[in-house]
Motif scaffolding. Structure first.
Motif, PDB file in Angstrom:
ATOM      1  N   ALA A  85       1.393 -37.354   5.689  1.00 51.58           N
ATOM      2  CA  ALA A  85       0.371 -36.519   5.066  1.00 51.58           C
ATOM      3  C   ALA A  85      -0.921 -36.685   5.844  1.00 51.58           C
ATOM      4  CB  ALA A  85       0.159 -36.905   3.596  1.00 51.58           C
ATOM      5  N   ASN A 113      -0.208 -32.222  10.714  1.00 47.84           N
ATOM      6  CA  ASN A 113       0.983 -31.368  10.840  1.00 47.84           C
ATOM      7  C   ASN A 113       1.341 -30.674   9.537  1.00 47.84           C
ATOM      8  OD1 ASN A 113       1.322 -32.022  13.540  1.00 47.84           O
ATOM      9  ND2 ASN A 113       2.566 -33.805  13.077  1.00 47.84           N
ATOM     10  N   GLU A 114       0.349 -30.088   8.885  1.00 44.06           N
ATOM     11  CA  GLU A 114       0.594 -29.430   7.599  1.00 44.06           C
ATOM     12  C   GLU A 114       0.085 -27.989   7.576  1.00 44.06           C
ATOM     13  OE1 GLU A 114      -1.467 -32.284   5.238  1.00 44.06           O
ATOM     14  OE2 GLU A 114       0.302 -33.502   4.875  1.00 44.06           O
ATOM     15  N   ASN A 150       5.548 -28.880   7.648  1.00 45.57           N
ATOM     16  CA  ASN A 150       5.257 -30.314   7.710  1.00 45.57           C
ATOM     17  C   ASN A 150       6.410 -31.045   8.377  1.00 45.57           C
ATOM     18  OD1 ASN A 150       7.211 -31.466   5.631  1.00 45.57           O
ATOM     19  ND2 ASN A 150       6.174 -29.905   4.412  1.00 45.57           N
ATOM     20  N   PRO A 210       6.074 -30.910   1.060  1.00 44.64           N
ATOM     21  CA  PRO A 210       4.896 -31.780   1.205  1.00 44.64           C
ATOM     22  C   PRO A 210       4.974 -33.001   0.296  1.00 44.64           C
ATOM     23  CG  PRO A 210       4.259 -29.480   0.887  1.00 44.64           C
ATOM     24  CD  PRO A 210       5.715 -29.559   0.591  1.00 44.64           C
TER      25      PRO A 210
END
Length: 348
Positions: free
Chosen positions: A243, A246-247, A251, A266
């Motif tokens: 987290a 890369n979202e 992801n 996520p």
């Protein structure tokens, strides 16, 4: 095992030979395997005012790092090489599980001197150190090989995927004008030789995972990360959760069961940074497919405050408890499963 309905499965696309097309277009999304080249020469890097970036910006704004973890019944070996252009760094630590003792060798090199990294996730070489004290990664058509020579460890290993197992490979936009390519694969079988403290180690119960990440990343970034390579009963389980990076679109969260790849949604990481190694972590997803507690036991940490460059890195070794639900709706129970969690801030 409990069966549970899974609402959807994330889709992948055919892995391109080059991540960046001759037109300059970056290809985003999840891929069904590694790209052969990033195609950096095609990237049309621009400033935030839509002007072509200069050669210094093109060079210094590109970052990359590679990480490998090896887990045996007695030891965890973690090793990494990073290039942030201003500095190259590397580390290799040995964690004695029973004794709860961590010993580390590290390297720091300025401005491209004394280290090497390849920008290809398919074929290339990365190394840092000297002939008698070094780590080296070699990529041969997507297969990772590594050499270790430190005071505690001598190794020559190849990380072999289970039959038909695919890595997690993806690219997302990053910031206003950048991108990040990330490729990870857990639940790999190390083949070769591993000697620790002059004692050859059996590899029949060893597992490994790698991380290749590169791109035009944010100048200031942070992330939380979790990783497992473990036998769960008669199954091999690999896990990668993250987290903070890369979202933007997709992801990098993925579960491997006996080599089969299950892309996840996520996740959130909850922990107290003030409590440090005494803090328990909760890692969970809103869809209920990830519900884990992590309890740290030891920590590899590093803080650098170099004016323009800053890094606050903490990689914890500890145990996971909880449940993971794969894409077939099968629940996998975890009880005291050894793994890693990371909390990292970087200004680079």
């Amino acid at each position: 095992m409990v069966m549970q309905t899974v609402s959807k499965t994330l889709l992948t696309q055919v892995a391109p030979e080059s991540l960046i097309l001759p037109s300059g277009q970056v290809q985003f999304g999840h891929f069904d395997g590694p790209v052969q080249t990033l195609g950096l020469a095609h990237f049309q890097y621009q400033t935030v005012m839509d002007k072509p970036a200069g050669s210094l910006a093109r060079h210094f704004d590109f970052k990359q790092f590679q990480f490998i973890s090896i887990v045996t019944p007695r030891f965890v070996v973690g090793l990494a090489i990073a290039d942030i252009r201003y500095l190259g760094s590397g580390f290799c630590y040995l964690f004695d599980i029973k004794a709860n003792r961590l010993i580390e060798t590290s390297w720091l090199r300025p401005l491209g001197l004394g280290y090497q990294l390849s920008a290809s996730p398919f074929s290339g070489r990365a190394k840092i150190g000297t002939r008698s004290n070094r780590i080296e990664f070699n990529l041969l058509e997507g297969v990772w090989q590594l050499e270790i020579k430190t005071a505690q460890i001598t190794a020559s290993l190849e990380l072999v995927p289970m039959p038909l197992s695919l890595p997690m490979a993806m690219c997302n936009p990053t910031g206003y004008n950048g991108w990040t390519y990330t490729q990870k694969h857990n639940g790999l079988k190390p083949k070769g030789t591993l000697t620790i403290n002059h004692e050859p180690q059996p590899l029949n119960q060893a597992l490994a995972g790698y991380d290749f990440s590169a791109g035009y990343m944010r100048r200031e970034t942070s992330w939380r990360w979790g990783s497992i390579n473990s036998f769960i009963g008669d199954k091999v389980l690999g896990l990668n959760l993250a987290a903070g990076v890369n979202e933007t679109g997709c992801n990098e969260n993925v579960l491997w069961i006996d080599g089969a790849r299950h892309l996840l949604g996520p996740v959130q990481f909850e922990f107290s940074r003030r409590e440090g190694a005494n803090a328990s972590w909760r890692i969970y997803s809103q869809d209920g497919r990830v519900e884990l507690d992590f309890h740290p036991r030891n920590c590899r940490k590093e803080q650098r405050n170099l004016w323009l460059l800053k890094s606050n890195f903490k990689q914890y070794l500890g145990y996971f408890d909880g449940v993971l639900v794969d894409n077939d709706g099968v629940s996998h129970q975890l009880h005291q499963v050894l793994g890693l969690c990371e909390d990292h801030f970087a200004r680079w």
